[in-house]
Design a protein around this motif. Sequence first.
Motif, mmCIF file in Angstrom:
data_model
loop_
_atom_site.group_PDB
_atom_site.id
_atom_site.type_symbol
_atom_site.label_atom_id
_atom_site.label_comp_id
_atom_site.label_asym_id
_atom_site.label_seq_id
_atom_site.Cartn_x
_atom_site.Cartn_y
_atom_site.Cartn_z
ATOM 1 N N LEU A 1 0.865 -1.138 -0.016
ATOM 2 C CA LEU A 1 -0.066 -0.054 0.250
ATOM 3 C C LEU A 1 0.900 1.099 -0.020
ATOM 4 C CD1 LEU A 1 -2.857 -0.876 2.403
ATOM 5 C CD2 LEU A 1 -2.959 -0.974 -0.009
ATOM 6 N N ILE A 2 2.001 1.087 0.507
ATOM 7 C CA ILE A 2 2.876 2.359 0.582
ATOM 8 C C ILE A 2 3.276 2.653 -0.875
ATOM 9 C CG2 ILE A 2 5.152 3.059 1.257
ATOM 10 C CD1 ILE A 2 4.805 2.114 4.165
ATOM 11 N N GLY A 3 3.647 1.503 -1.634
ATOM 12 C CA GLY A 3 4.104 1.615 -2.907
ATOM 13 C C GLY A 3 2.975 2.474 -3.720
ATOM 14 N N PHE A 4 1.525 1.964 -3.415
ATOM 15 C CA PHE A 4 0.538 2.691 -4.146
ATOM 16 C C PHE A 4 0.336 3.886 -3.875
ATOM 17 C CE2 PHE A 4 -1.364 -1.726 -4.944
ATOM 18 C CZ PHE A 4 -1.772 -1.340 -6.230
ATOM 19 N N ALA A 5 0.624 4.474 -2.330
ATOM 20 C CA ALA A 5 0.673 5.559 -2.072
ATOM 21 C C ALA A 5 1.646 6.480 -2.608
ATOM 22 C CB ALA A 5 0.649 5.605 -0.514
ATOM 23 N N PHE A 6 2.892 6.227 -2.660
ATOM 24 C CA PHE A 6 3.928 6.815 -3.673
ATOM 25 C C PHE A 6 3.716 7.135 -4.989
ATOM 26 C CE2 PHE A 6 7.255 5.197 -0.468
ATOM 27 C CZ PHE A 6 7.289 6.303 0.377
ATOM 28 N N VAL A 7 3.161 6.199 -5.749
ATOM 29 C CA VAL A 7 2.785 6.633 -7.056
ATOM 30 C C VAL A 7 1.534 7.382 -7.097
ATOM 31 C CG1 VAL A 7 1.552 5.370 -9.065
ATOM 32 C CG2 VAL A 7 3.317 4.235 -7.878
ATOM 33 N N GLY A 8 0.565 7.286 -6.356
ATOM 34 C CA GLY A 8 -0.486 8.448 -6.453
ATOM 35 C C GLY A 8 -0.059 9.686 -5.896
ATOM 36 N N ALA A 9 0.815 9.735 -5.058
ATOM 37 C CA ALA A 9 1.120 11.045 -4.562
ATOM 38 C C ALA A 9 2.419 11.617 -5.544
ATOM 39 C CB ALA A 9 2.193 10.854 -3.085
ATOM 40 N N ALA A 10 3.149 10.691 -6.118
ATOM 41 C CA ALA A 10 3.944 11.225 -7.193
ATOM 42 C C ALA A 10 3.365 11.961 -8.356
ATOM 43 C CB ALA A 10 4.952 10.126 -7.591
ATOM 44 N N LEU A 11 2.156 11.044 -8.979
ATOM 45 C CA LEU A 11 1.249 11.477 -10.221
ATOM 46 C C LEU A 11 0.545 12.829 -9.619
ATOM 47 C CD1 LEU A 11 -0.001 7.916 -11.304
ATOM 48 C CD2 LEU A 11 1.797 9.333 -12.195
ATOM 49 N N SER A 12 0.001 13.034 -8.484
ATOM 50 C CA SER A 12 -0.699 13.955 -8.441
ATOM 51 C C SER A 12 0.401 15.458 -8.090
ATOM 52 C CB SER A 12 -1.230 13.893 -6.759
ATOM 53 O OG SER A 12 -2.015 15.153 -6.289
ATOM 54 N N ALA A 13 1.549 15.152 -7.707
ATOM 55 C CA ALA A 13 2.312 16.186 -7.481
ATOM 56 C C ALA A 13 2.945 16.546 -8.988
ATOM 57 C CB ALA A 13 3.750 15.849 -6.947
ATOM 58 N N LEU A 14 3.002 15.585 -9.821
ATOM 59 C CA LEU A 14 3.557 15.846 -11.358
ATOM 60 C C LEU A 14 2.530 16.515 -11.965
ATOM 61 C CD1 LEU A 14 5.379 12.498 -12.372
ATOM 62 C CD2 LEU A 14 6.437 14.807 -12.029
ATOM 63 N N LEU A 15 1.209 16.252 -11.753
ATOM 64 C CA LEU A 15 -0.138 16.720 -12.213
ATOM 65 C C LEU A 15 -0.018 18.470 -11.937
ATOM 66 C CD1 LEU A 15 -2.461 16.698 -14.324
ATOM 67 C CD2 LEU A 15 -3.559 15.758 -12.198
ATOM 68 N N ILE A 16 0.061 18.522 -10.843
ATOM 69 C CA ILE A 16 -0.038 19.712 -10.294
ATOM 70 C C ILE A 16 1.221 20.804 -10.745
ATOM 71 C CG2 ILE A 16 0.099 21.246 -8.044
ATOM 72 C CD1 ILE A 16 -0.977 18.864 -6.496
ATOM 73 N N TRP A 17 2.325 20.553 -10.795
ATOM 74 C CA TRP A 17 3.285 21.126 -11.124
ATOM 75 C C TRP A 17 3.154 21.369 -12.689
ATOM 76 C CZ3 TRP A 17 6.952 23.982 -8.932
ATOM 77 C CH2 TRP A 17 7.325 23.727 -7.552
ATOM 78 N N SER A 18 2.614 20.359 -13.505
ATOM 79 C CA SER A 18 2.435 20.621 -14.982
ATOM 80 C C SER A 18 1.218 21.761 -15.145
ATOM 81 C CB SER A 18 2.200 19.040 -15.646
ATOM 82 O OG SER A 18 1.037 18.770 -15.168
ATOM 83 N N LEU A 19 0.205 21.634 -14.218
ATOM 84 C CA LEU A 19 -0.809 22.779 -14.681
ATOM 85 C C LEU A 19 -0.268 24.112 -14.006
ATOM 86 C CD1 LEU A 19 -3.770 20.657 -13.150
ATOM 87 C CD2 LEU A 19 -3.470 21.307 -15.404
ATOM 88 N N ALA A 20 0.672 24.126 -13.274
ATOM 89 C CA ALA A 20 1.153 25.412 -12.702
ATOM 90 C C ALA A 20 2.032 26.179 -13.744
ATOM 91 C CB ALA A 20 1.944 25.330 -11.391
ATOM 92 N N GLY A 21 2.627 25.303 -14.470
ATOM 93 C CA GLY A 21 3.698 25.891 -15.454
ATOM 94 C C GLY A 21 4.822 26.586 -14.702
ATOM 95 N N ALA A 22 5.353 27.533 -15.569
ATOM 96 C CA ALA A 22 6.498 28.171 -15.040
ATOM 97 C C ALA A 22 6.106 29.883 -15.223
ATOM 98 C CB ALA A 22 7.903 28.058 -15.766
ATOM 99 N N GLY A 23 7.077 30.671 -14.591
ATOM 100 C CA GLY A 23 6.946 32.101 -14.723
ATOM 101 C C GLY A 23 6.696 32.632 -13.523
#
Length: 337
Positions: free
Chosen positions: A125-147
Amino acid sequence: MKPITEKQSQKWPLLFLFSAAVLVMLIGVICNLKWGQAYVSWHTLYEAVTYQGSDKTHLYIQTLRLPRAIMACIVGMQLALAGMLTQITTKNPLASPHIFGINAGAALAVVIGLVILPHFGNFGLIGFAFVGAALSALLIWSLAGAGRQQYVRLALAGITIHFLMSSLTEGFIIMNQHATDSMIFWLVGSLNQAGWSDVRIILPFFIGGMALFSLMLPAFKLLLLDDDIAAGLGQRVNIVRGISIVLVLLLAGSAVALCGPIGFICLLVPHIARAMIGPNLQILGPMTALLGGILLVYADFLSRFIAFPFESPVGIVTAVIGAPYFIYLARKQGGAK
């Protein structure tokens, strides 16, 4: 006789604060061991923690209350430190893994894992949690963009993803009630089922996370500077920020996988620590971790008496404490009087 320097004069108050924090945490652990559904005398408690007895009461303390108290300390420390790093990384005092959707992503992945593989162990379950947290973080950073407006967009994207992930989690539970009945307490944040197996699982993540934080502490100080200034000094800010995010995922992901998305500790504790000892990251980090452990230990203790003799999720207590403080911080940051 050498004169006392300013640095030496500041050493003793800090030493007193850290000693007091450790003592308060120890008292909280003792309260968790002593009081609850079953009556325990002081003599029996002493015999249990020193492993001098083996009757039912001793085993009850040794196998249920003691690992639960230890888990409260560890998880509280991890969540508080993850919150501090999130605020530093995003330069947002209202940021936290919970508000930024990382905890919600981990929770969604754990629920999906339980539905697909209901007999999967906690380590899986910790493995699942890491995958979910990482995908969520990547999605947030990609939506935020740069600038220049990146950190504002991070907050908006994080809150949006948090609500999206939470809604999907609730949907999975409704559609798979037979596999997720035991998840209700976990989704609010609970330490009720914590045992020695959970302590053994989370301990490597705790030790590894603290070691990585200590190792990267000089580099993390760069995150307190403006990005342009840090880059002008020849520092690789993006690499340091990436390591900080990985550490947040390590600390918050393992805690959420075992105890659920316990809210507001990540947000509340760093502000309290900063108000007590200032922004010096070298002492702010350890104090933040200690205060996080203290808050969760006492919150777990109070959760036993909300609906006594039945137990309530610890997330209820942290929400009651944290929600008003979050409103206060939001009004303060917004300049409201």
